[in-house]
Write a protein that holds these residues in place. Structure first.
Motif, PDB file in Angstrom:
ATOM      1  N   ASP A 244       0.827  -1.209   0.000  1.00 21.36           N
ATOM      2  CA  ASP A 244       0.000   0.000   0.000  1.00 21.36           C
ATOM      3  C   ASP A 244       0.862   1.261   0.000  1.00 21.36           C
ATOM      4  O   ASP A 244       0.519   2.266  -0.642  1.00 21.36           O
ATOM      5  CB  ASP A 244      -0.931   0.005   1.214  1.00 21.36           C
ATOM      6  CG  ASP A 244      -2.064  -1.001   1.083  1.00 21.36           C
ATOM      7  OD1 ASP A 244      -2.273  -1.518  -0.031  1.00 21.36           O
ATOM      8  OD2 ASP A 244      -2.729  -1.284   2.100  1.00 21.36           O
ATOM      9  N   ILE A 245       1.965   1.218   0.725  1.00 23.27           N
ATOM     10  CA  ILE A 245       2.859   2.385   0.773  1.00 23.27           C
ATOM     11  C   ILE A 245       3.507   2.606  -0.591  1.00 23.27           C
ATOM     12  O   ILE A 245       3.484   3.713  -1.143  1.00 23.27           O
ATOM     13  CB  ILE A 245       3.943   2.193   1.852  1.00 23.27           C
ATOM     14  CG1 ILE A 245       3.307   2.089   3.243  1.00 23.27           C
ATOM     15  CG2 ILE A 245       4.939   3.359   1.816  1.00 23.27           C
ATOM     16  CD1 ILE A 245       4.287   1.689   4.330  1.00 23.27           C
ATOM     17  N   ILE A 246       4.070   1.538  -1.162  1.00 26.70           N
ATOM     18  CA  ILE A 246       4.771   1.665  -2.443  1.00 26.70           C
ATOM     19  C   ILE A 246       3.803   2.046  -3.561  1.00 26.70           C
ATOM     20  O   ILE A 246       4.144   2.834  -4.457  1.00 26.70           O
ATOM     21  CB  ILE A 246       5.502   0.352  -2.785  1.00 26.70           C
ATOM     22  CG1 ILE A 246       6.536   0.025  -1.705  1.00 26.70           C
ATOM     23  CG2 ILE A 246       6.182   0.445  -4.146  1.00 26.70           C
ATOM     24  CD1 ILE A 246       7.222  -1.318  -1.884  1.00 26.70           C
ATOM     25  N   SER A 247       2.580   1.515  -3.512  1.00 31.52           N
ATOM     26  CA  SER A 247       1.590   1.825  -4.551  1.00 31.52           C
ATOM     27  C   SER A 247       1.234   3.301  -4.585  1.00 31.52           C
ATOM     28  O   SER A 247       0.775   3.814  -5.611  1.00 31.52           O
ATOM     29  CB  SER A 247       0.317   0.997  -4.328  1.00 31.52           C
ATOM     30  OG  SER A 247       0.581  -0.383  -4.473  1.00 31.52           O
ATOM     31  N   GLY A 248       1.440   3.991  -3.475  1.00 33.76           N
ATOM     32  CA  GLY A 248       1.154   5.423  -3.429  1.00 33.76           C
ATOM     33  C   GLY A 248       2.222   6.279  -4.069  1.00 33.76           C
ATOM     34  O   GLY A 248       2.040   7.496  -4.235  1.00 33.76           O
ATOM     35  N   MET A 249       3.328   5.675  -4.463  1.00 30.96           N
ATOM     36  CA  MET A 249       4.417   6.428  -5.086  1.00 30.96           C
ATOM     37  C   MET A 249       4.106   6.659  -6.559  1.00 30.96           C
ATOM     38  O   MET A 249       3.830   5.713  -7.299  1.00 30.96           O
ATOM     39  CB  MET A 249       5.735   5.656  -4.941  1.00 30.96           C
ATOM     40  CG  MET A 249       6.947   6.414  -5.437  1.00 30.96           C
ATOM     41  SD  MET A 249       8.488   5.485  -5.130  1.00 30.96           S
ATOM     42  CE  MET A 249       9.698   6.726  -5.625  1.00 30.96           C
ATOM     43  N   PRO A 250       4.125   7.892  -7.028  1.00 35.92           N
ATOM     44  CA  PRO A 250       3.851   8.173  -8.445  1.00 35.92           C
ATOM     45  C   PRO A 250       4.789   7.379  -9.355  1.00 35.92           C
ATOM     46  O   PRO A 250       5.995   7.291  -9.105  1.00 35.92           O
ATOM     47  CB  PRO A 250       4.110   9.678  -8.559  1.00 35.92           C
ATOM     48  CG  PRO A 250       3.876  10.207  -7.180  1.00 35.92           C
ATOM     49  CD  PRO A 250       4.367   9.128  -6.259  1.00 35.92           C
ATOM     50  N   GLY A 251       4.209   6.792 -10.397  1.00 36.39           N
ATOM     51  CA  GLY A 251       5.009   6.048 -11.359  1.00 36.39           C
ATOM     52  C   GLY A 251       5.064   4.558 -11.117  1.00 36.39           C
ATOM     53  O   GLY A 251       5.584   3.812 -11.946  1.00 36.39           O
TER      54      GLY A 251
END
Length: 384
Positions: free
Chosen positions: A290-297
């Motif tokens: 969930d944290i990584i998915s929030g990173m643009p790109g």
């Protein structure tokens, strides 16, 4: 179709076979309990099992919106649930079903949707990600679509958002189902209101969330999702031990963790057996994802634990980037460090950029295979 035995008659021969006047099909001795098919589980978290599916009407759950005007397409073989769904429902509802001999390809799928004016598509999240990542996606003609159903895993909000920009909210439907039920246990017909939910239980289904003691939980309390279809389930083929482990008092224990909100909408969180422990703290892969998915790109991500003697299952992840995105693996690790609310959720074992996540044959993300690829690529030796 390819790879068909010579002694199997074609559909053309079936259609040309004359039917005697007054013909009546032979009644099934076991009625709705009669065996219909044997499917394969995905094996995304362990060994695959053979699932016996009965002739129950439950298989039609989630498909009552189909009409004779619909055109269905799912790039799935008959040994997987999506393949069985389409062949049964196309016969029951007299829809047109598109069959392709080619393996899944996003450009080919977009071409099929346009050429045959497909109205009903079913895909696992990995295929959805490939579709929105395809160079042809922005110009593709998707106007014929009435329902775009994705099921079988987590789909990042960025991927969902890109798809939502091209189609109406009523077209996007996130579903939840098991090979064991051979149907959609729930479907979300209200995407904009509940974008990450798999919806309310399908008609005829009972659903409950239980804790480790088997007690039912209330709204917004996380536990194991259990299902009761109201129909008999024979179990896994010649595997009574595995059947008894998940089928208890007519309730099927899914092994999925989830919760229901105050409106009765179901949210799937993670697999129960995927719990990890690092620095004396328990966590689930989805918390890192969930944290990584929030990173643009970031297009897709699969998190897992890498064991070491000092802390336990150190968080790590395979990451798929969107085209023309220029960030480093260290950038991802720094992003997680900045956005994780606890130290133990940081990527202590690092991350790895890959072109596509490792998947099971039915397209679902295979966590074990992704972890193995990470270990081989990074040359990591597991502490013993």
């Amino acid at each position: 179709m390819c790879n068909i035995s010579e002694d199997v008659i074609s559909i053309q021969e079936v259609l040309q076979t004359p039917v005697d006047d007054g013909f009546k099909p032979t009644p099934l001795k076991l009625g709705t309990d009669h065996q219909l098919a044997i499917l394969s589980t995905s094996g995304s978290t362990g060994n695959q099992k053979a699932v016996v599916v009965t002739n129950s009407r439950a298989i039609l759950c989630g498909f009552t919106q189909l009409t004779t005007e619909d055109v269905q397409y799912a790039s799935s073989g008959m040994d997987w649930a999506l393949g069985l769904y389409t062949i049964v429902t196309s016969g029951v509802f007299s829809t047109r079903r598109i069959i392709s001999e080619k393996p899944f390809d996003p450009s080919e799928t977009l071409r099929i949707i346009d050429q045959y004016q497909v109205t009903w598509v079913m895909q696992p999240p990995g295929q959805v990600a490939a579709i929105v990542n395809c160079p042809d996606f922005e110009k593709a003609n998707l106007q014929s679509l009435r329902y775009y159903i994705y099921t079988g895993g987590r789909c990042t909000m960025e991927v969902q958002g890109k798809l939502r920009q091209r189609i109406d909210s009523g077209v996007m439907n996130f579903g939840f189902g098991l090979s064991e039920t051979a149907s959609f246990s729930s479907l979300n017909w209200h995407y904009d209101a509940k974008p990450n939910s798999v919806g309310r239980p399908s008609p005829g289904y009972k659903l409950k969330i239980i804790n480790d003691q088997g007690e039912s939980l209330g709204p917004n309390e996380e536990g194991e999702v259990c299902l009761n279809t109201g129909s008999f389930w024979p179990g896994y083929y010649k595997n009574p031990k595995a059947t008894d482990e998940v089928y208890k008092n007519s309730w099927l224990h899914s092994g999925d963790l989830g919760y229901m909100d105050d409106d009765g909408f179901l949210y799937i969180v993670d697999r129960k057996k995927d719990v990890l422990k690092y620095a004396a703290n328990k966590y689930y892969p989805h918390e890192v994802e969930d944290i990584i998915s929030g990173m643009p790109g970031v297009l897709e991500v699969c998190a897992f634990g890498i064991w070491n003697m000092q802390g336990g299952d150190a968080p790590a992840a395979n990451v798929v980037l969107m085209p023309s995105v220029h960030i480093s693996e260290q950038d991802v690790e720094d992003y997680v460090a900045q956005h994780a609310n606890t130290e133990f959720l940081r990527l202590h074992a690092g991350c790895l950029f890959i072109n596509d996540l490792k998947r099971s044959p039915n397209g679902k993300t295979n966590r074990a295979a992704n972890k193995d690829h990470f270990l081989r690529t990074k040359g990591v030796q597991i502490d013993s």
